[in-house]
Design a protein around this motif. Structure first.
Motif, PDB file in Angstrom:
ATOM      1  N   UNK A   1       0.882  -1.373  -0.210  1.00 37.66           N
ATOM      2  CA  UNK A   1       0.005  -0.012  -0.140  1.00 37.66           C
ATOM      3  C   UNK A   1       1.043   1.208  -0.162  1.00 37.66           C
ATOM      4  N   UNK A   2       2.002   1.210   0.768  1.00 33.15           N
ATOM      5  CA  UNK A   2       2.917   2.433   0.712  1.00 33.15           C
ATOM      6  C   UNK A   2       3.313   2.506  -0.506  1.00 33.15           C
ATOM      7  N   UNK A   3       3.983   1.596  -0.834  1.00 33.47           N
ATOM      8  CA  UNK A   3       4.613   1.543  -2.272  1.00 33.47           C
ATOM      9  C   UNK A   3       3.457   2.359  -3.375  1.00 33.47           C
ATOM     10  N   UNK A   4       2.407   1.618  -3.505  1.00 36.93           N
ATOM     11  CA  UNK A   4       1.374   2.059  -4.435  1.00 36.93           C
ATOM     12  C   UNK A   4       1.034   3.381  -4.107  1.00 36.93           C
ATOM     13  N   UNK A   5       0.898   4.054  -2.874  1.00 36.83           N
ATOM     14  CA  UNK A   5       0.694   5.230  -2.904  1.00 36.83           C
ATOM     15  C   UNK A   5       1.915   6.204  -2.993  1.00 36.83           C
ATOM     16  N   UNK A   6       3.023   5.907  -2.832  1.00 32.83           N
ATOM     17  CA  UNK A   6       4.147   6.598  -3.105  1.00 32.83           C
ATOM     18  C   UNK A   6       4.135   6.918  -4.818  1.00 32.83           C
ATOM     19  N   UNK A   7       4.043   5.749  -5.536  1.00 30.79           N
ATOM     20  CA  UNK A   7       3.979   5.664  -6.852  1.00 30.79           C
ATOM     21  C   UNK A   7       2.715   6.818  -7.282  1.00 30.79           C
ATOM     22  N   UNK A   8       1.644   6.631  -7.012  1.00 36.27           N
ATOM     23  CA  UNK A   8       0.707   7.570  -6.899  1.00 36.27           C
ATOM     24  C   UNK A   8       0.821   8.995  -6.806  1.00 36.27           C
ATOM     25  N   UNK A   9       1.712   9.113  -5.986  1.00 34.65           N
ATOM     26  CA  UNK A   9       2.090  10.578  -5.422  1.00 34.65           C
ATOM     27  C   UNK A   9       3.285  11.148  -6.208  1.00 34.65           C
ATOM     28  N   UNK A  10       3.676  10.096  -6.881  1.00 32.35           N
ATOM     29  CA  UNK A  10       4.979  10.700  -7.732  1.00 32.35           C
ATOM     30  C   UNK A  10       4.672  10.055  -9.233  1.00 32.35           C
ATOM     31  N   UNK A  11       3.882  10.749  -9.898  1.00 37.23           N
ATOM     32  CA  UNK A  11       3.611  10.030 -11.421  1.00 37.23           C
ATOM     33  C   UNK A  11       4.769   9.663 -12.057  1.00 37.23           C
ATOM     34  N   UNK A  12       5.861  10.373 -12.078  1.00 44.81           N
ATOM     35  CA  UNK A  12       6.764  10.525 -13.110  1.00 44.81           C
ATOM     36  C   UNK A  12       8.018   9.677 -12.683  1.00 44.81           C
ATOM     37  N   UNK A  13       7.737   9.000 -11.335  1.00 45.29           N
ATOM     38  CA  UNK A  13       8.733   7.887 -10.980  1.00 45.29           C
ATOM     39  C   UNK A  13       9.077   6.894 -11.914  1.00 45.29           C
ATOM     40  N   UNK A  14       8.017   6.367 -12.905  1.00 44.55           N
ATOM     41  CA  UNK A  14       8.318   5.487 -14.004  1.00 44.55           C
ATOM     42  C   UNK A  14       8.764   5.766 -15.247  1.00 44.55           C
ATOM     43  N   UNK A  15       8.971   7.269 -15.294  1.00 47.23           N
ATOM     44  CA  UNK A  15       9.367   8.167 -16.355  1.00 47.23           C
ATOM     45  C   UNK A  15       8.314   8.237 -17.529  1.00 47.23           C
ATOM     46  N   UNK A  16       7.108   7.713 -17.453  1.00 49.46           N
ATOM     47  CA  UNK A  16       6.195   8.325 -18.603  1.00 49.46           C
ATOM     48  C   UNK A  16       5.016   9.004 -18.064  1.00 49.46           C
ATOM     49  N   UNK A  17       4.770   9.075 -16.801  1.00 48.49           N
ATOM     50  CA  UNK A  17       3.720   9.676 -15.857  1.00 48.49           C
ATOM     51  C   UNK A  17       2.362   8.847 -16.030  1.00 48.49           C
ATOM     52  N   UNK A  18       2.730   7.555 -16.453  1.00 47.08           N
ATOM     53  CA  UNK A  18       1.397   6.582 -16.376  1.00 47.08           C
ATOM     54  C   UNK A  18       1.383   5.517 -14.996  1.00 47.08           C
TER      55      UNK A  18
END
Length: 112
Positions: free
Chosen positions: A94-111
């Motif tokens: 849950x924390x990782x998922x929330x972190x990823x949602x809070x930083x959408x460009x973490x994967x480089x494409x914003x999706x």
């Protein structure tokens, strides 16, 4: 525990790009507390197992009877550890998922 705290701090820095939020800090504090709780239960089981071994080696009937309760406590503690790890896993996801949602460009494409 000192080394564990340093390692946890290092992981937190890497995971949150050296800019942890207040929420991130709380999440890691919770994880740390849960891991300490798990370690405490495991330490208790270590002591119980030693007592069971000592009782068994003594071959005294009263000590053998005491082992029944000790082994039941060990089994209960194992269930507790399984439950704690299950909660840790869920909370970590849950924390990782929330972190990823809070930083959408973490994967480089914003999706997501």
């Amino acid at each position: 525990m000192e080394d564990g705290s340093k390692l946890l701090h290092k992981r937190r820095e890497v995971a949150f790009n050296n800019h942890p939020t207040e929420r991130d800090t709380e999440v890691w504090k919770t994880f740390n507390n849960r891991f300490q709780e798990v370690q405490s239960v495991l330490d208790r089981n270590r002591a119980l197992i030693q007592q069971v071994n000592d009782n068994h080696q003594s071959k005294m009937p009263d000590n053998m009877v005491k082992n029944v309760a000790l082994i039941q406590e060990i089994n209960g503690n194992i269930s507790k550890v399984v439950s704690l790890y299950s909660h840790l896993s869920t909370n970590f996801f849950s924390a990782c998922h929330q972190q990823r949602n809070n930083h959408p460009d973490a994967d480089g494409d914003g999706n997501d």
